[in-house]
Design a protein around this motif. Structure first.
Motif, mmCIF file in Angstrom:
data_model
loop_
_atom_site.group_PDB
_atom_site.id
_atom_site.type_symbol
_atom_site.label_atom_id
_atom_site.label_comp_id
_atom_site.label_asym_id
_atom_site.label_seq_id
_atom_site.Cartn_x
_atom_site.Cartn_y
_atom_site.Cartn_z
ATOM 1 N N MET A 1 0.844 -1.204 0.000
ATOM 2 C CA MET A 1 0.000 0.000 0.000
ATOM 3 C C MET A 1 0.877 1.252 0.000
ATOM 4 O O MET A 1 1.811 1.360 0.795
ATOM 5 N N LYS B 1 -1.267 6.085 5.026
ATOM 6 C CA LYS B 1 -1.801 5.065 4.123
ATOM 7 C C LYS B 1 -3.149 5.492 3.551
ATOM 8 O O LYS B 1 -3.423 5.295 2.359
ATOM 9 N N GLU C 1 -3.894 6.048 -0.404
ATOM 10 C CA GLU C 1 -4.917 5.383 -1.223
ATOM 11 C C GLU C 1 -5.691 6.394 -2.060
ATOM 12 O O GLU C 1 -6.024 6.140 -3.219
ATOM 13 N N LYS D 1 -3.517 7.395 -4.921
ATOM 14 C CA LYS D 1 -3.453 6.315 -5.911
ATOM 15 C C LYS D 1 -4.684 6.332 -6.815
ATOM 16 O O LYS D 1 -4.573 6.234 -8.046
ATOM 17 N N GLU D 2 -5.867 6.454 -6.204
ATOM 18 C CA GLU D 2 -7.105 6.474 -6.992
ATOM 19 C C GLU D 2 -7.132 7.662 -7.944
ATOM 20 O O GLU D 2 -7.568 7.541 -9.095
#
Length: 292
Positions: free
Chosen positions: A1, A149, A153, A156-157
């Protein structure tokens, strides 16, 4: 991750009569830059704190704030300095003899003289002190990593969504490129007919001109490499950690291909798409700056 370089953590631990509070926050930085603010009593543990943090973070400007309270009644003790008291008493008696004065010194008076009694801070068990501090640090660091984290995320999206937009632009460029060559050939034929009137047009000459034009505006290699970089970035985003620098390098390569496509563009629609490519890649690079 993947993890963002932006994060926050806090933990408060009370071990018997000791209370530790640790707070930390971080922002983007090329390397791991740590600033620690804590009571002087805990300065001995600075190296250990930095070493512990490295197991939780690799990059970012991290500010750590530590407070410590000793709630026991043993923080300080009274120290009696008999040598100092004896010195005072000796000189008071000397003054009595020299000046013929009455010596009215009493214990209560002598005790008020500087350094006769002093408050001395008690030494603490360093191992116990570190164990309590370490527990608070680990609690704060764990929360710190979780916030990184969560933010990672989201980044990342967002990057994956932007990569989809890049692919849409590439598909348009691939479909539009052959049409440009066809339109150029038609324009070239019309122009030559206009210039040569009834004279027979040499098909070989037109074909040669079209080939030269097609070669000049051809972006096949750039498109192939750009697609490869997009795949590479997607796979890198699935890696565990420490990918920020790698992603930044890939984004630089993507931008290089977009620049070449724009320089070769001889069509307003492809130019617009190439500009869109550069815009989205720049947005991706901005987001990558937040990734550890």
């Amino acid at each position: 991750m993947i993890k963002s370089m932006t994060g926050f953590g806090r933990c408060e631990i009370q071990k018997e009569a000791r209370k530790f509070t640790v707070e930390l926050k971080s922002v983007n930085h090329r390397y791991l830059d740590v600033n620690i603010r804590m009571p002087k009593k805990l300065n001995y543990f600075e190296t250990s704190i930095r070493a512990l943090l490295k197991s939780y973070a690799n990059r970012g400007k991290v500010d750590i704030f530590i407070t410590y309270e000793d709630l026991s009644q043993k923080q300080v003790a009274v120290k009696y300095n008999s040598a100092i008291a004896a010195e005072y008493l000796k000189y008071l008696r000397q003054m009595e003899e020299e000046f013929g004065l009455e010596n009215d010194i009493r214990i209560s008076t002598l005790s008020r003289y500087p350094e006769v009694f002093a408050m001395e801070e008690q030494s603490e068990d360093e191992e116990e002190l570190w164990n309590g501090l370490k527990e608070a640090l680990e609690g704060a660091f764990t929360q710190f990593v979780e916030t990184r984290k969560t933010e990672g995320e989201s980044l990342k999206e967002d990057i994956l969504a932007k990569l989809n937009i890049l692919e849409e632009q590439i598909v348009f460029i691939e479909e539009r490129s052959p049409q440009i060559v066809t339109e150029y050939r038609a324009k070239l034929e019309d122009k030559m007919r206009e210039l040569l009137a009834d004279t027979q047009i040499e098909e070989s000459r037109i074909a040669a001109e079209v080939i030269l034009f097609a070669d000049k505006i051809c972006t096949d290699e750039e498109v192939v490499r750009l697609r490869s970089h997009i795949r590479h970035m997607r796979s890198t985003l699935e890696e565990k950690e420490g990918i920020g620098r790698k992603l930044d390098f890939i984004a630089q390569e993507m931008n290089r291909e977009a620049n070449t496509i724009l320089s070769k563009a001889n069509d307003i629609e492809i130019s617009d798409r190439a500009i869109s490519l550069k815009t989205e890649i720049e947005k991706i690079r901005e987001q990558i700056q937040n990734i550890e």
